[in-house]
Design an enzyme around this catalytic site. Structure first.
Site, PDB file in Angstrom:
ATOM      1  N   SER A 113       6.856 -29.031 -21.000  1.00 28.62           N
ATOM      2  CA  SER A 113       5.439 -29.021 -20.367  1.00 28.62           C
ATOM      3  C   SER A 113       5.272 -29.031 -18.983  1.00 28.62           C
ATOM      4  O   SER A 113       6.002 -28.494 -18.383  1.00 28.62           O
ATOM      5  CB  SER A 113       4.488 -29.902 -21.324  1.00 28.62           C
ATOM      6  OG  SER A 113       3.109 -29.617 -20.772  1.00 28.62           O
ATOM      7  N   HIS A 114       4.583 -30.093 -18.704  1.00 28.67           N
ATOM      8  CA  HIS A 114       4.587 -30.407 -17.056  1.00 28.67           C
ATOM      9  C   HIS A 114       5.607 -31.036 -16.509  1.00 28.67           C
ATOM     10  O   HIS A 114       5.637 -31.532 -15.331  1.00 28.67           O
ATOM     11  CB  HIS A 114       3.273 -31.182 -17.164  1.00 28.67           C
ATOM     12  CG  HIS A 114       3.208 -32.370 -17.954  1.00 28.67           C
ATOM     13  ND1 HIS A 114       2.901 -32.326 -19.200  1.00 28.67           N
ATOM     14  CD2 HIS A 114       3.482 -33.454 -17.772  1.00 28.67           C
ATOM     15  CE1 HIS A 114       3.151 -33.410 -19.717  1.00 28.67           C
ATOM     16  NE2 HIS A 114       3.325 -34.097 -18.536  1.00 28.67           N
ATOM     17  N   ASP A 278      -0.137 -25.398 -16.342  1.00 23.06           N
ATOM     18  CA  ASP A 278       1.159 -26.223 -16.206  1.00 23.06           C
ATOM     19  C   ASP A 278       2.260 -25.448 -16.645  1.00 23.06           C
ATOM     20  O   ASP A 278       2.426 -24.245 -16.858  1.00 23.06           O
ATOM     21  CB  ASP A 278       0.960 -27.596 -17.281  1.00 23.06           C
ATOM     22  CG  ASP A 278       1.050 -27.200 -18.582  1.00 23.06           C
ATOM     23  OD1 ASP A 278       0.464 -26.117 -18.854  1.00 23.06           O
ATOM     24  OD2 ASP A 278       1.629 -28.118 -19.454  1.00 23.06           O
ATOM     25  N   ASP A 280       4.150 -24.854 -19.294  1.00 20.31           N
ATOM     26  CA  ASP A 280       4.119 -24.087 -20.470  1.00 20.31           C
ATOM     27  C   ASP A 280       2.839 -23.411 -20.971  1.00 20.31           C
ATOM     28  O   ASP A 280       2.487 -22.769 -21.977  1.00 20.31           O
ATOM     29  CB  ASP A 280       4.706 -24.719 -21.613  1.00 20.31           C
ATOM     30  CG  ASP A 280       3.768 -25.828 -22.138  1.00 20.31           C
ATOM     31  OD1 ASP A 280       2.901 -26.553 -21.135  1.00 20.31           O
ATOM     32  OD2 ASP A 280       3.404 -26.421 -23.390  1.00 20.31           O
ATOM     33  N   ASP A 282      -0.235 -24.577 -21.320  1.00 19.68           N
ATOM     34  CA  ASP A 282      -1.455 -25.239 -22.390  1.00 19.68           C
ATOM     35  C   ASP A 282      -2.535 -26.081 -21.550  1.00 19.68           C
ATOM     36  O   ASP A 282      -3.627 -26.292 -22.050  1.00 19.68           O
ATOM     37  CB  ASP A 282      -0.867 -25.976 -23.477  1.00 19.68           C
ATOM     38  CG  ASP A 282       0.082 -27.045 -23.276  1.00 19.68           C
ATOM     39  OD1 ASP A 282       0.402 -27.272 -21.952  1.00 19.68           O
ATOM     40  OD2 ASP A 282       0.524 -27.757 -24.114  1.00 19.68           O
ATOM     41  N   ARG A 283      -2.160 -26.446 -20.386  1.00 20.21           N
ATOM     42  CA  ARG A 283      -3.257 -27.338 -19.670  1.00 20.21           C
ATOM     43  C   ARG A 283      -3.746 -26.581 -18.631  1.00 20.21           C
ATOM     44  O   ARG A 283      -3.488 -25.400 -18.184  1.00 20.21           O
ATOM     45  CB  ARG A 283      -2.402 -28.402 -18.648  1.00 20.21           C
ATOM     46  CG  ARG A 283      -1.521 -29.543 -19.700  1.00 20.21           C
ATOM     47  CD  ARG A 283      -1.053 -30.572 -18.823  1.00 20.21           C
ATOM     48  NE  ARG A 283      -0.548 -31.494 -19.769  1.00 20.21           N
ATOM     49  CZ  ARG A 283      -0.146 -32.838 -19.565  1.00 20.21           C
ATOM     50  NH1 ARG A 283      -0.158 -33.309 -18.290  1.00 20.21           N
ATOM     51  NH2 ARG A 283       0.234 -33.557 -20.660  1.00 20.21           N
ATOM     52  N   LYS A 377      -3.473 -26.387 -27.196  1.00 26.03           N
ATOM     53  CA  LYS A 377      -4.580 -26.422 -25.954  1.00 26.03           C
ATOM     54  C   LYS A 377      -4.123 -25.073 -25.351  1.00 26.03           C
ATOM     55  O   LYS A 377      -3.053 -24.694 -25.413  1.00 26.03           O
ATOM     56  CB  LYS A 377      -4.722 -27.588 -25.243  1.00 26.03           C
ATOM     57  CG  LYS A 377      -3.198 -27.901 -24.700  1.00 26.03           C
ATOM     58  CD  LYS A 377      -3.146 -29.412 -24.040  1.00 26.03           C
ATOM     59  CE  LYS A 377      -1.954 -29.800 -23.843  1.00 26.03           C
ATOM     60  NZ  LYS A 377      -1.392 -31.067 -24.307  1.00 26.03           N
TER      61      LYS A 377
HETATM   62  C1  G1P Z   1       0.773 -36.657 -22.529  1.00 28.09           C
HETATM   63  C2  G1P Z   1      -1.118 -36.683 -22.547  1.00 28.09           C
HETATM   64  C3  G1P Z   1      -1.545 -36.075 -23.963  1.00 28.09           C
HETATM   65  C4  G1P Z   1      -0.803 -34.702 -24.215  1.00 28.09           C
HETATM   66  C5  G1P Z   1       0.617 -34.965 -24.143  1.00 28.09           C
HETATM   67  C6  G1P Z   1       1.423 -33.268 -24.281  1.00 28.09           C
HETATM   68  O1  G1P Z   1       0.929 -37.496 -23.719  1.00 28.09           O
HETATM   69  O2  G1P Z   1      -1.536 -37.988 -22.184  1.00 28.09           O
HETATM   70  O3  G1P Z   1      -2.965 -36.234 -23.948  1.00 28.09           O
HETATM   71  O4  G1P Z   1      -1.266 -34.355 -25.263  1.00 28.09           O
HETATM   72  O5  G1P Z   1       0.849 -35.412 -22.728  1.00 28.09           O
HETATM   73  O6  G1P Z   1       0.788 -32.581 -23.313  1.00 28.09           O
HETATM   74  P1  G1P Z   1       1.384 -38.854 -23.220  1.00 28.09           P
HETATM   75  O7  G1P Z   1       2.504 -38.885 -22.074  1.00 28.09           O
HETATM   76  O8  G1P Z   1       0.385 -39.541 -22.839  1.00 28.09           O
HETATM   77  O9  G1P Z   1       1.924 -39.494 -24.497  1.00 28.09           O
HETATM   78 ZN    ZN Z   2       1.978 -28.159 -21.374  1.00 31.11          ZN
END
Ligand code: G1P
Ligand code: ZN
Length: 545
Positions: A113-114, A278, A280, A282-283, A377
């Site tokens: 992801s990010h 982000d 991938d 989804d954000r 998302k």
């Molecule tokens: C974080 C975000 C959460 C999201 C997840 C995946 O998780 O807070 O809302 O679903 O990334 O993108 P966390 O690191 O808080 O467990």
């Molecule tokens: Zn992501």
């Protein structure tokens, strides 16, 4: 081609977190590490054999190697048909869309992801089930349990599949289709939004926008949809070519990491609308001229304007938000007379609600917004939703639209403070200390506020009755403000403490004030109660969103 059964030994720590298995690239590069996890998925999901599997990732470092391994393992495990994005590229929402559209038995998303990428960065793998959504906890737990006893995995010998050319080939007995990563997703977007109105907005000569793909997966999607299809001028999409290390940056669309976009929207001659996505895809982050829309407000606003968007014209079944997300959406749901569900953090908890037709829109404070069009998302979806709103409210700025919303519903002032890379033991101690105080906190007075209730959030899924506990320590005050303390489940180094702060401001004369200013008394209370500075050894958070 020979099918091989390769002996292996279990690795510890292959339990998926909030969103799949995420580790440093070097961990995934250990011989058999990825293979063990993938074999565990095949072992606990027998219907993948004989079915269709979707595979793709965000283009980060190690994606191409991992994809070739997965293709060979899928063929050796009896997958009948495998869809993979050209160059291995598929955004997370596109994987979800493809699973649903092609009735696949599941999908594997290769992304962290990010989190930063590159040889020293992070890698990740996530399994999505046949509804297109992240596997629920019972599946991720079964995978984890399997990784603890695994003794061998199946893989085909053979040459790599050419992922550069769209088209079909055969690997063992499996049909491999290298597909255009964007086409099916773009078609879905066109079915939901008023593309005619949005392209008129894009081309009317007064409206300008900037989309920051952050050198990650949404570049090809945003160029195809915003520039090619909707007619936004070339250059609307910046950082639009996916890079294995995301240009050395942190592909997280927030005020701290999307600095290039933020400075464009804060600069002279700023465009009317800015957005970023982000790693991938989804954000999303939504910006107006010198204006930031919190993700919690964005969800509420999208819900309030859904009737003006073609795909949602028939109304919303309900809304769901993660517990730490602000209650702004709850106010809209109440006005619309629809239910609002509060779930633990992570998109996987929304799937059952959407499958059961209980909710249409879902959101998280962590820059995640989406709907039942897929089971993830969806960053670009949120951007298109905002563009659709702007196209129907031609003379309104983003800031005006939000101000009107606050006028009608009041403002849920909101902020998240993250303390990253904290010593894990210290973070555990902080949480344990709060746990011990849960009994005595209710009734205590802090300045003008009194704590009404204090708990560790737990959830019972209203569809299948499954339960999830340890969702975060929640303090709710008598003026409906909240403080939430939670440890991240996605980090790969030490612990990340997340502190979520929310207060409700009905008074329009105070709506334009800065959130940190309005939240200052609550921030002070959160420090008094949890001793955050002492436990973390930090004077201030690393990231404020
Ligand atoms: C974080 C975000 C959460 C999201 C997840 C995946 O998780 O807070 O809302 O679903 O990334 O993108 P966390 O690191 O808080 O467990
Ligand atoms: Zn992501």
């Amino acid at each position: 081609m020979t099918l091989r059964l390769i002996p292996t030994h279990p690795f510890s720590g292959q339990r998926p977190g909030t969103s799949g298995l995420r580790k440093k690239v070097a961990v995934f590069q250990q011989p058999h590490y990825l293979e063990n996890f993938v074999q565990a998925v095949f072992d606990v999901q027998p219907k993948l054999a004989g079915g269709t599997l979707v595979v793709g990732g965000d283009g980060r470092y190690y994606n191409p190697t991992a994809i070739q391994t997965i293709l060979r393992m899928a063929a050796a495990n009896g997958v009948k048909r495998l869809l993979v994005g050209q160059h291995g590229i598929l955004s997370t929402p596109a994987v979800s869309c493809l699973i649903r559209k092609h009735s696949a038995a599941g999908g594997l998303v290769l992304s962290a992801s990010h989190n930063p990428g590159g040889p020293d960065g992070d890698f990740g793998i996530k399994f999505n089930t046949d509804n297109g959504g992240p596997a629920p906890e019972k599946v991720t737990e079964a995978v984890y349990v399997r990784t603890k006893t695994i003794e061998a995995y199946r893989i085909l010998d053979g040459i790599d599949v050419d992922l550069g050319i769209i088209g079909g080939s055969i690997l063992g007995t499996m049909a491999v289709e290298v597909i255009d990563p964007v086409a099916d997703y773009a078609e879905l977007m066109e079915s939901l939004f008023d593309f005619e109105a949005i392209s008129q907005l894009m081309q009317d000569g007064t409206f300008r926008m900037c989309f920051d793909a952050m050198h990650a997966v949404t570049g090809p999607y945003a160029r195809a949809i915003l520039e090619n299809r909707l007619g936004a001028p070339r250059g609307t999409v910046i950082n639009g070519i996916p890079k294995p290390d995301f240009g050395g940056a942190h592909p997280d669309p927030n005020l701290a990491h999307a600095q290039e976009l933020v400075s464009i929207l804060n600069g002279h001659d700023a465009p009317a609308f800015g957005a970023a996505s982000d790693g991938d895809g989804d954000r999303n982050m939504i910006l107006g001229q010198r204006f930031f829309v919190t993700p919690s407000d964005s969800l509420a606003l999208i819900a309030a304007h859904a009737h003006s968007v073609p795909g949602y014209r028939n109304g919303l079944a309900g809304i769901a938000r993660s517990m730490p997300t602000s209650g702004a959406a709850d106010r809209v749901a109440a006005q619309l007379g629809i239910p609002c569900f509060e779930t633990p953090t992570g998109w996987k908890f929304f799937g059952n609600l959407m499958d059961a037709g209980k909710v249409t829109l879902c959101g998280e404070e962590s820059f995640g917004t989406g709907s039942s069009h897929v089971r993830e998302k969806d960053g670009l979806w949120a951007v298109l939703f905002w563009l659709n709103i702007l196209a129907t409210q031609r003379n309104q700025s983003v800031a005006n639209i939000v101000a009107q919303h606050w006028q009608q519903f009041g403002r849920n002032v909101y902020s998240r403070h993250d303390y990253e890379g904290v010593d894990s033991n210290a973070a555990q101690d902080l949480m344990a200390n709060l746990h011990r105080a849960l009994q005595t906190l209710p009734g205590q007075q802090y300045g003008e506020r009194r704590i009404l209730c204090a708990d560790d959030f737990s959830y019972t899924d209203p569809v299948d009755g499954s339960t999830s506990s340890g969702g975060g320590i929640r303090l709710i005050f008598d003026d409906s403000s909240r403080i939430v303390y939670r440890l991240s489940g996605t980090g790969t180094e030490g612990a990340t403490l997340r502190l979520y702060l929310e207060s409700y401001e009905p008074d329009p004369t105070r709506h334009t004030a800065d959130a940190q200013f309005l939240l200052a008394p609550l921030i002070q209370i959160s420090e008094t109660i949890a001793d955050v500075r002492r436990y973390t050894g930090r004077d201030q958070p690393d990231v404020i969103t």
